[in-house]
Design a protein around this motif. Structure first.
Motif, PDB file in Angstrom:
ATOM      1  N   CYS A   7      -2.779  92.679  61.990  1.00 22.81           N
ATOM      2  CA  CYS A   7      -3.214  93.157  63.300  1.00 22.81           C
ATOM      3  C   CYS A   7      -3.547  91.991  64.217  1.00 22.81           C
ATOM      4  O   CYS A   7      -3.232  92.005  65.402  1.00 22.81           O
ATOM      5  CB  CYS A   7      -4.415  94.090  63.139  1.00 22.81           C
ATOM      6  SG  CYS A   7      -5.062  94.651  64.712  1.00 22.81           S
TER       7      CYS A   7
ATOM      8  N   ASP B 147      -6.479  97.660  70.022  1.00 21.59           N
ATOM      9  CA  ASP B 147      -6.711  97.207  68.648  1.00 21.59           C
ATOM     10  C   ASP B 147      -7.256  98.399  67.872  1.00 21.59           C
ATOM     11  O   ASP B 147      -8.406  98.787  68.035  1.00 21.59           O
ATOM     12  CB  ASP B 147      -7.709  96.044  68.635  1.00 21.59           C
ATOM     13  CG  ASP B 147      -8.054  95.588  67.217  1.00 21.59           C
ATOM     14  OD1 ASP B 147      -7.655  96.273  66.250  1.00 21.59           O
ATOM     15  OD2 ASP B 147      -8.739  94.564  67.076  1.00 21.59           O
TER      16      ASP B 147
ATOM     17  N   ALA C 243      -6.881  98.520  64.429  1.00 24.27           N
ATOM     18  CA  ALA C 243      -6.578  97.965  63.099  1.00 24.27           C
ATOM     19  C   ALA C 243      -6.928  98.911  61.954  1.00 24.27           C
ATOM     20  O   ALA C 243      -6.128  99.108  61.044  1.00 24.27           O
ATOM     21  CB  ALA C 243      -7.298  96.641  62.919  1.00 24.27           C
TER      22      ALA C 243
ATOM     23  N   ILE D  61      -2.086  98.456  67.819  1.00 25.88           N
ATOM     24  CA  ILE D  61      -1.853  97.601  66.664  1.00 25.88           C
ATOM     25  C   ILE D  61      -2.731  98.030  65.485  1.00 25.88           C
ATOM     26  O   ILE D  61      -3.944  98.193  65.633  1.00 25.88           O
ATOM     27  CB  ILE D  61      -2.117  96.123  67.021  1.00 25.88           C
ATOM     28  CG1 ILE D  61      -1.321  95.769  68.295  1.00 25.88           C
ATOM     29  CG2 ILE D  61      -1.677  95.204  65.896  1.00 25.88           C
ATOM     30  CD1 ILE D  61      -2.155  95.261  69.405  1.00 25.88           C
ATOM     31  N   PHE D  62      -2.064  98.230  64.353  1.00 24.16           N
ATOM     32  CA  PHE D  62      -2.734  98.621  63.114  1.00 24.16           C
ATOM     33  C   PHE D  62      -2.550  97.530  62.066  1.00 24.16           C
ATOM     34  O   PHE D  62      -1.516  96.857  62.046  1.00 24.16           O
ATOM     35  CB  PHE D  62      -2.122  99.912  62.554  1.00 24.16           C
ATOM     36  CG  PHE D  62      -2.249 101.104  63.455  1.00 24.16           C
ATOM     37  CD1 PHE D  62      -3.408 101.872  63.452  1.00 24.16           C
ATOM     38  CD2 PHE D  62      -1.211 101.462  64.311  1.00 24.16           C
ATOM     39  CE1 PHE D  62      -3.527 102.979  64.284  1.00 24.16           C
ATOM     40  CE2 PHE D  62      -1.325 102.568  65.144  1.00 24.16           C
ATOM     41  CZ  PHE D  62      -2.482 103.324  65.132  1.00 24.16           C
ATOM     42  N   SER D  63      -3.513  97.407  61.159  1.00 25.67           N
ATOM     43  CA  SER D  63      -3.340  96.549  59.992  1.00 25.67           C
ATOM     44  C   SER D  63      -2.425  97.247  59.004  1.00 25.67           C
ATOM     45  O   SER D  63      -2.588  98.442  58.754  1.00 25.67           O
ATOM     46  CB  SER D  63      -4.684  96.333  59.281  1.00 25.67           C
ATOM     47  OG  SER D  63      -5.429  95.373  59.942  1.00 25.67           O
TER      48      SER D  63
ATOM     49  N   GLY E  44       1.330  93.964  59.654  1.00 28.99           N
ATOM     50  CA  GLY E  44       0.682  94.747  60.697  1.00 28.99           C
ATOM     51  C   GLY E  44       1.743  95.556  61.402  1.00 28.99           C
ATOM     52  O   GLY E  44       2.933  95.216  61.361  1.00 28.99           O
TER      53      GLY E  44
END
Ligand SMILES: *Cc1c(COP(=O)(O)O)cnc(C)c1O
Length: 380
Positions: free
Chosen positions: A71, A185, A187, A209-211, A223
């Motif tokens: 992320c 974000d 995450a 955005i994701f982890s 990510g």
């Protein structure tokens, strides 16, 4: 012998959660198999990327998707893409001196160590508001920080942000007026699985955005960016394998294959059954510990990241210092057991990263620790 044991580490039970410093999450067999399959032969990386990204977009009901190394890397590349778009640069012009012109708006209540990713780029973070609710940010406060150098708004969604920010929808309405990309974000905002498309389709973010290595259980160094087609197309010119600032954030084909497999698994997972399993683990902790003298066990919900999963909260009546003592002893044992505490609240046992049988082991260890501490107390 297990790899970690060979290297002199004690085996670990993770009752803290999907924390990177503990390894994040475990990769399911199918994810490992996908990585293995990808590693065994060659492919044209740009072509593989196109197919993987298209499939990820379909699976997550988004216009577009992109695999990055985490992320934090996704935040960096998204902020760079937004600067390219807003300052009318070519990706090769993303130099420190040009980036010094860029301003990224953030709520002060959202500030966190991951925003280094944007500062590292050279962009200036422009803060708005306070990290509390005494004087929440108004729309006019928010509008006042926009300039012709504003390249993006970065909005963090987590259980641990402070109050005082505007709701995401209001932020979106305003960023649209100014034509500024909205980066989210998110995450650790899985589960719920719907968040894979909610922030883009319902809240209108340009990039979310994701982890990959948290609840998705993909590779640690992965990510997922989902977003608008135009934005992600531009991002593809900035990111690996293009030369330039994205080149140091190389994404292996193993990570791409692993993340794709993890997302396939995640969107078809029985999330209700998984939540039920977590509830049962919390109940196991309650049954095992709540009858001990001076101990209470509650179901704490949602968890610290804001995920809709329960944790067991163990408290010692009138003896809040016990949480830390027990935490230290859990960590010092073999296997080492990682769990979080809250200074006021007590010891949290988080089932989300546990496997069958581990909660019972933890319960037994907590009981043994308390028995030892009671003996010590009688002796002194
Ligand atoms: C975990 C986390 C990150 C970092 O994710 P990586 O995939 O480890 O880079 C960024 N932002 C938030 C809010 C997080 O919780």
């Amino acid at each position: 012998m297990d790899l970690y044991t060979q290297l002199g580490l004690r085996p670990m039970i993770n009752a803290a959660g999907t924390y990177t410093v503990l390894g994040g999450s475990r990769m399911p067999v199918e994810v490992l198999e996908a990585m293995n399959a990808a590693a065994g032969s060659f492919a044209s990386i740009p072509e593989f990327q196109r197919r993987v990204h298209q499939r990820l977009a379909e699976l997550t009901h988004n216009e577009a998707a992109f695999v990055v190394t985490g992320c934090a890397a996704g935040l960096y590349l998204s902020a760079a893409t937004a600067a390219v778009q807003r300052l009318g640069l070519r990706p090769s012009e993303l130099t420190p001196s040009r980036m010094a012109e860029a301003e990224v708006v953030v709520f002060r209540s959202h500030r966190n160590p991951y925003d280094w990713a944007v500062r590292q780029l050279g962009a200036r973070l422009v803060e708005v508001g306070y990290p509390n609710e005494i004087q929440p940010v108004t729309e006019s406060d928010f509008r006042a920080v926009f300039t012709d150098r504003t390249t993006a708004v970065l909005y963090t969604v987590s259980g641990w942000t402070a109050p005082g920010a505007l709701p995401l929808r209001d932020v979106r309405r305003i960023t649209l007026e100014y034509g500024v990309p909205l980066l989210v974000d998110a995450a650790a905002q899985l589960p719920p699985v719907e968040n894979l498309w909610r922030f883009t389709r319902e809240e209108g973010a340009d990039a979310v955005i994701f982890s990959g290595g948290k609840d998705l259980r993909g590779p640690q160094a992965s990510g997922l960016i989902v977003g608008r087609q135009g934005f992600v197309d531009l991002l593809a010119e900035v990111a690996f394998p293009a030369y330039g600032i994205g080149r140091m954030l190389k994404v292996g084909r193993e990570e791409m294959a692993g993340l794709l497999s993890a997302v396939e698994r995640y969107v078809s997972l029985d999330h209700a059954a998984r939540k039920q399993w977590c509830e049962e683990q919390v109940e196991l902790a309650r049954r095992g510990l709540a009858s001990l003298p001076g101990v209470t066990v509650e179901r704490s919900y949602p968890n610290e990241a804001g995920q809709p999963l329960p944790r067991a909260l163990v408290r010692w009546m009138g003896r809040p210092e016990m949480a830390k003592r027990v935490q230290e002893k859990l960590l010092a044992g073999d296997p080492t057991i990682a769990a979080h505490i809250d200074e006021k609240d007590g010891l949290f046992l988080n089932p989300m990263t546990l496997e069958e049988g581990e909660m019972s082991l933890i319960v037994d260890r907590v009981k043994a620790i308390l028995a030892d501490l009671a003996v010590d107390a009688r002796r002194s």
